[in-house]
Design an enzyme around this catalytic site. Structure first.
Site, mmCIF file in Angstrom:
data_model
loop_
_atom_site.group_PDB
_atom_site.id
_atom_site.type_symbol
_atom_site.label_atom_id
_atom_site.label_comp_id
_atom_site.label_asym_id
_atom_site.label_seq_id
_atom_site.Cartn_x
_atom_site.Cartn_y
_atom_site.Cartn_z
ATOM 1 N N HIS A 1 0.864 -1.186 0.000
ATOM 2 C CA HIS A 1 0.000 0.000 0.000
ATOM 3 C C HIS A 1 0.896 1.230 0.000
ATOM 4 C CE1 HIS A 1 -3.588 2.468 0.766
ATOM 5 N NE2 HIS A 1 -2.765 3.198 1.510
ATOM 6 N N CYS A 2 0.696 2.094 -0.977
ATOM 7 C CA CYS A 2 1.542 3.280 -1.127
ATOM 8 C C CYS A 2 0.791 4.521 -0.649
ATOM 9 C CB CYS A 2 1.947 3.449 -2.590
ATOM 10 S SG CYS A 2 3.042 4.860 -2.872
ATOM 11 N N PRO A 3 1.234 5.153 0.447
ATOM 12 C CA PRO A 3 0.542 6.364 0.931
ATOM 13 C C PRO A 3 0.697 7.556 -0.009
ATOM 14 C CG PRO A 3 2.560 5.984 2.176
ATOM 15 C CD PRO A 3 2.373 4.783 1.303
#
Length: 320
Positions: A115-117
């Site tokens: 998951h890439c913020p």
């Protein structure tokens, strides 16, 4: 609540940085400071194209569904204990292999990488290609910006020397903007280069970030692990599983015919060089012969889809 605002901050910051570096490089350096130059039009054309491709790939990575698990996909797990481990108690579905639940997105993602913020989205089966393209264009765009801004700093330094000799004007604001944009570009070029190298190695070896972390965690805890990667089909076939078969779409953030990832994200062909693994894996699809030079990708794709349909019909018949 805090995580929600942080995600928005990351998105606004990366969008602001792209626009800020572009404006400073074009307006301050190549229009105000340098003015007329034989290299101005070619440089600005290349820099504009790279920035456009960067924004395009960023947009596609942010808003493309990374890979939602179909509710009626069935399951092909023969071991009852493995079924328990693969059942998501939050989504109430059986997870296919290489599928993981994302706590930030609150859903299961096919072939989840991480998951890439910075994009407020997961990187998974459907958008991993766009993520890699985004990193690639960040590197090219930042290198191009470093060259242009570095030249602008050199020109500004000459203006400062002239000002000290009372022969020119000093543009303090322009110099400050140049230093900020140059610092952002240098930082991005260094960090993203290492980050891109890491993810490129994962793609070519057919691993995800989660799988790589699990492998390292098992090694650190002393658990017996097998270095053999059952999904590794040699670099070319690993590459087209992410980028598709169309070579044109490898560099463009589009999903034209042949530019989609090969397969469906549910069933994965395996390399059966390891005989012990072949005996354990009863639900695998032995379509890769270990040679890599004797199999065509079109046959690979057709066999994968054909096996998927056969197993799905078999699973559906058993549950009726």
């Amino acid at each position: 609540m805090i995580k929600k605002y942080l995600n928005k901050f990351f998105i606004y910051f990366i969008c602001f940085s792209i626009v800020f570096v572009y404006i400073v490089n074009v307006k301050v350096v190549w229009i105000d400071l340098i003015g007329s130059s034989n290299y101005r039009i070619p440089y600005l054309l290349i820099f504009t194209i790279l920035t456009t491709l960067l924004g395009w790939s960023l947009f596609k990575t942010m808003f493309t569904d990374p890979g939602r698990v179909p509710q009626n996909w069935g399951f092909f797990l023969n071991d009852p204990e493995q079924k328990k481990r693969k059942f998501c108690l939050i989504c109430h579905i059986f997870k296919p292999e290489r599928c993981h639940h994302c706590s930030a997105c609150n859903r299961c993602v096919l072939n989840m990488d991480h998951h890439c913020p910075w994009i407020n989205n997961c990187v998974g089966f459907q958008n991993r290609k766009f993520f890699m393209q985004m990193l690639f264009y960040v590197i090219l765009d930042s290198y191009c910006a470093v060259i242009g801004l570095g030249y602008g700093i050199y020109v500004e330094f000459e203006n400062i020397m002239l000002y000290l000799n009372s022969e020119g004007d000093l543009h303090f604001i322009d110099g400050l903007l140049l230093l900020c944009a140059f610092g952002i570009s240098c930082l991005a070029s260094c960090l993203i280069t290492m980050f891109f190298k890491f993810h490129l190695q994962l793609v070519l070896s057919n691993r995800t970030t989660i799988e790589n972390l699990e492998k390292k965690r098992n090694e650190e805890t002393g658990q017996q692990t097998d270095d053999f990667n059952q999904y590794d089909l040699k670099p070319y076939y690993n590459w087209v599983q992410v980028f598709g078969m169309s070579k044109l779409s490898w560099f463009l953030p589009i999903q034209m015919e042949g530019g989609r990832p090969v397969g469906d994200g549910i069933l994965w062909p395996k390399n059966h060089h390891n005989e012990s693994l072949l005996l354990k894996d009863h639900a695998s699809i032995p379509i890769y012969n270990g040679n890599g030079d004797n199999i065509q990708m079109q046959q690979y794709n057709n066999q994968l889809l054909h096996s998927n349909n056969q197993q799905f019909r078999s699973s559906s018949t058993q549950h009726q």
